[in-house]
Design a protein around this motif. Structure first.
Motif, PDB file in Angstrom:
ATOM      1  N   ILE A 275     -64.172  26.914  62.415  1.00 13.64           N
ATOM      2  CA  ILE A 275     -63.769  25.834  61.363  1.00 13.64           C
ATOM      3  C   ILE A 275     -63.118  26.625  60.193  1.00 13.64           C
ATOM      4  CG2 ILE A 275     -64.887  24.159  59.736  1.00 13.64           C
ATOM      5  CD1 ILE A 275     -67.083  23.998  61.383  1.00 13.64           C
ATOM      6  N   ILE A 276     -61.909  26.189  59.958  1.00 16.65           N
ATOM      7  CA  ILE A 276     -61.080  26.799  58.907  1.00 16.65           C
ATOM      8  C   ILE A 276     -61.300  26.135  57.516  1.00 16.65           C
ATOM      9  CG2 ILE A 276     -58.870  27.716  58.258  1.00 16.65           C
ATOM     10  CD1 ILE A 276     -60.161  29.355  60.643  1.00 16.65           C
ATOM     11  N   THR A 277     -61.507  26.936  56.379  1.00 12.68           N
ATOM     12  CA  THR A 277     -61.544  26.299  55.061  1.00 12.68           C
ATOM     13  C   THR A 277     -60.570  27.136  54.132  1.00 12.68           C
ATOM     14  OG1 THR A 277     -63.434  25.477  55.245  1.00 12.68           O
ATOM     15  CG2 THR A 277     -62.663  25.416  52.888  1.00 12.68           C
ATOM     16  N   SER A 278     -59.467  26.803  53.515  1.00 11.51           N
ATOM     17  CA  SER A 278     -58.391  27.693  52.839  1.00 11.51           C
ATOM     18  C   SER A 278     -57.971  26.719  51.665  1.00 11.51           C
ATOM     19  CB  SER A 278     -57.342  27.744  53.647  1.00 11.51           C
ATOM     20  OG  SER A 278     -56.566  26.458  54.071  1.00 11.51           O
ATOM     21  N   ILE A 279     -57.834  27.639  50.443  1.00 11.55           N
ATOM     22  CA  ILE A 279     -57.157  27.255  49.315  1.00 11.55           C
ATOM     23  C   ILE A 279     -56.583  28.162  48.673  1.00 11.55           C
ATOM     24  CG2 ILE A 279     -59.274  27.973  47.963  1.00 11.55           C
ATOM     25  CD1 ILE A 279     -59.056  25.310  46.322  1.00 11.55           C
ATOM     26  N   ARG A 280     -55.479  28.011  47.523  1.00  8.19           N
ATOM     27  CA  ARG A 280     -54.742  28.796  47.027  1.00  8.19           C
ATOM     28  C   ARG A 280     -55.291  28.899  45.547  1.00  8.19           C
ATOM     29  NH1 ARG A 280     -50.350  29.307  43.440  1.00  8.19           N
ATOM     30  NH2 ARG A 280     -48.606  30.632  44.029  1.00  8.19           N
ATOM     31  N   GLN A 281     -55.151  30.310  44.936  1.00  7.12           N
ATOM     32  CA  GLN A 281     -55.610  30.531  43.513  1.00  7.12           C
ATOM     33  C   GLN A 281     -54.686  29.813  42.592  1.00  7.12           C
ATOM     34  OE1 GLN A 281     -58.922  32.259  44.283  1.00  7.12           O
ATOM     35  NE2 GLN A 281     -58.292  32.069  42.382  1.00  7.12           N
ATOM     36  N   LYS A 282     -54.962  29.222  41.288  1.00 12.97           N
ATOM     37  CA  LYS A 282     -54.052  28.705  40.487  1.00 12.97           C
ATOM     38  C   LYS A 282     -53.161  29.852  39.784  1.00 12.97           C
ATOM     39  CE  LYS A 282     -57.481  25.439  39.318  1.00 12.97           C
ATOM     40  NZ  LYS A 282     -58.392  24.817  38.209  1.00 12.97           N
ATOM     41  N   ASN A 283     -53.622  30.793  39.306  1.00  5.46           N
ATOM     42  CA  ASN A 283     -52.711  31.810  38.768  1.00  5.46           C
ATOM     43  C   ASN A 283     -52.010  32.887  39.158  1.00  5.46           C
ATOM     44  OD1 ASN A 283     -53.196  30.003  36.358  1.00  5.46           O
ATOM     45  ND2 ASN A 283     -55.303  30.921  35.997  1.00  5.46           N
ATOM     46  N   ILE A 284     -52.338  32.907  40.323  1.00  9.89           N
ATOM     47  CA  ILE A 284     -51.816  34.387  41.158  1.00  9.89           C
ATOM     48  C   ILE A 284     -51.489  33.843  42.693  1.00  9.89           C
ATOM     49  CG2 ILE A 284     -53.993  35.275  41.877  1.00  9.89           C
ATOM     50  CD1 ILE A 284     -52.810  37.930  40.907  1.00  9.89           C
ATOM     51  N   PRO A 285     -50.546  34.468  43.338  1.00  9.58           N
ATOM     52  CA  PRO A 285     -50.198  34.167  44.704  1.00  9.58           C
ATOM     53  C   PRO A 285     -51.183  34.949  45.776  1.00  9.58           C
ATOM     54  CG  PRO A 285     -48.781  35.653  43.926  1.00  9.58           C
ATOM     55  CD  PRO A 285     -49.394  35.319  42.671  1.00  9.58           C
TER      56      PRO A 285
END
Length: 598
Positions: A275-285
């Protein structure tokens, strides 16, 4: 007491043995057990069905919540670094350093720039371990670390970041650098900065251990955390072998990385093996990816289900014991009622087909049948009550007779002497005190009235001891109308004179004072007498605390303390202390004036 409890339990067991399964005890216990089993069964079926239908949804929801919380925490750290970068970029010290065109001018501006950078690093303590400022034109580095001295980039000791930094965009990457000859893990964040005449970058070197908070936030067994930069390079993971590696060869992780790159929303899906859960940070790549293997997740949920079933069984066993306790408690009242009722004429107890309720019903019918005997017993009880009332009235006659006789003697002496004498004064004072004690219409009075009674009693004592009782008064005016227990001072004054008077001088000094505290007021009676020994003082205090009124010793103190607590509450009462010489007694009262309600 122990023997009585054993005897009661034995009688209960005997009764249960006589009635067997017909007993009300077993019927009540089975009813409670049935309700508990029914409710527990329904709860187990519903929860089991819900868990089977929402198996992966529950795990995904849990991981999503934890990943969101981790992303928000990390965003707060990077937001602080972004704010520090902007302030540094706008500061004249940094701009003067970046505008330097050669190493000598850069070195001249480096000291002020370094001092400013150190102040911001202190604000980021716990997140950032060191900071560098790089001037491209002068090829010069300013460092906040004493071991890495500021100087030309060519000779700068820690330069493994330079080849991976960018002067055009923000970059974040994992690297290993030497601290005093020991290589340690580090996550470096580079941010480009520009002025009109120069450009460069700010490097934030973060504590690698700070990132371990991610793993603590997601505590599901079998879950692996990956923090990845925009190039797909792993900058943090619980698996050190994957650090600084590209995730493109790991299908499930790479799919989560690509999904997070498309937008800032959280993505959860079921991959080939996990099961994969992923998200991007807001202020930095930077991207957070959580991989939870299917087999581990299933095992975790099954263990949780087993734990839940075990808890349900434990609750059922406890409920079974509770049912027995409740049934015994209920049966105790029924058995007590059976013992109170007289035996029926047949003399049989628990006949065939009967239970406790049937027997109680039979006994009540027998009572109604013998109504005439009950009426006769009631008549005899009323006669005994009337006799007790006559005895109580007779007991009241003697004090009243004594009071009337004292009044008669006082009148006769006054008529014979034609003027007031010490004898007439003694009789008058004694009559007044006796009149107050015989007045049972009120059990409380004002402090003003109580002080008047105390003055009369002390006048009698001074007549007896030839004015050897010295009294000092310190009464707060606001306490004169406070409510007190009637005749509360007389036994305390009597004890002070009787036990505290100096045998050599036959004299004693007594101080009577009052003062108001936050939510109560104190009436204090202190003497300078012989005092009380510690062992005897503890005995007196123990008697005062005892609910049973002693027949000898400290009766006045105990009586006064109990009357105050019965009328005003347990938080008020009497305290006694003695240190060497002298004794102090404090009467604690609530702040109630005449006419106030409880």
């Amino acid at each position: 007491m122990i023997m009585a409890d054993k005897g009661k339990r034995y009688r209960l067991l005997t009764a249960l043995k006589n009635y067997k399964w017909r007993s009300v005890f077993f019927k009540y216990m089975l009813l409670v057990l049935f309700v508990i089993v029914l409710i527990s069964g329904i709860v187990l079926v519903v929860i089991s069905h819900y868990q089977n239908n929402r198996f992966y949804e529950n795990i995904t929801l849990y991981l999503s919540q934890k990943t969101y919380a981790t992303r928000n925490t990390m965003d707060s750290f990077f937001a602080e670094m972004t704010s520090a970068r902007k302030k540094l970029e706008m500061s004249p010290e940094v701009r003067r350093f970046l505008d330097a065109s050669d190493a000598s001018s850069a070195e001249a501006a480096a000291a002020d720039c370094q001092k400013l950078m150190e102040s911001y690093q202190d604000k980021l303590d716990g997140v950032v371990k060191s900071m560098y400022m790089y001037n491209e034109k002068a090829d010069y580095v300013v460092s906040t670390v004493s071991v890495y001295k500021s100087g030309p980039a060519v000779s700068f000791m820690d330069n493994s970041w330079k080849d991976r930094a960018s002067l055009d965009e923000n970059r974040i990457f994992f690297r290993r650098h030497s601290d005093y000859g020991i290589f340690s893990k580090c996550i470096s964040v580079t941010n480009p900065v520009r002025t009109e005449d120069g450009r460069g970058c700010i490097v934030f070197n973060m504590h690698y251990d700070m990132m371990s908070m991610i793993e603590k936030g997601i505590d599901l067994a079998g879950s692996v955390i990956y923090v990845v930069n925009s190039d797909g390079e792993v900058i943090y993971s619980g698996n050190d072998h994957l650090l600084d590696q590209n995730i493109s060869k790991y299908d499930d992780i790479y799919s989560g990385f690509n999904a997070a790159k498309e937008n800032n929303y959280l993505h959860s899906f079921l991959g080939k093996n996990a099961i994969i859960t992923s998200i991007r940070q807001k202020n930095i790549p930077m991207y957070i990816i959580v991989e939870t293997m299917k087999d581990n997740a299933v095992g975790t949920l099954r263990r949780n289900t087993g734990t839940f079933v075990f808890i349900c069984i434990l609750v059922f066993l406890v409920s079974f014991l509770l049912a027995i306790v409740l049934a015994a408690w209920f049966y105790g009242y029924i058995y007590s009622l059976m013992q109170l009722l007289p035996e029926d004429k047949s003399g049989k107890d628990g006949g065939k087909g009967m239970n406790e309720l049937s027997e109680i019903n039979q006994k009540i019918i027998g009572i109604l049948t013998n109504k005439s005997d009950m009426e006769l017993e009631l008549t005899e009880n009323l006669a005994r009550l009337q006799k007790s009332q006559l005895i109580a009235l007779q007991a009241q006659f003697n004090p009243h007779f004594l009071f009337n006789t004292l009044q008669l003697i006082n009148g006769a002496v006054l008529a014979r002497m034609k003027t007031d004498t010490e004898i007439t004064r003694i009789i008058a004072l004694l009559s007044d005190l006796l009149r107050v004690s015989l007045d049972t219409s009120e059990y409380i009075c004002t402090l003003r009235q109580e002080l008047e009674n105390a003055e009369k009693y002390l006048e009698l004592q001074n007549i007896k001891y030839d004015n050897s009782v010295y009294i000092t008064w310190d009464i707060a005016p606001e306490t004169l109308d406070m409510q007190v227990v009637k005749l509360c001072m007389q036994p305390l004054l009597e004890n002070a004179i009787k036990y505290g008077m100096d045998c050599d001088t036959m004299s004693i000094g007594i101080s009577i004072s009052t003062h108001v505290e936050e939510n109560r007021w104190i009436l204090r009676i202190a003497d300078n007498g012989t005092g009380i020994e510690n062992e005897r003082l503890e005995e007196i205090r123990e008697k005062i605390r005892s609910p049973l009124l002693e027949q000898v010793g400290s009766i006045g103190l105990q009586n006064t303390a109990q009357r105050i607590q019965l009328i005003f509450g347990d938080e008020y009462g009497l305290e006694i202390s003695s240190e060497g010489t002298g004794t102090v007694i404090d009467l604690k009262y609530p702040i109630l004036h005449t006419g106030d309600n409880d």
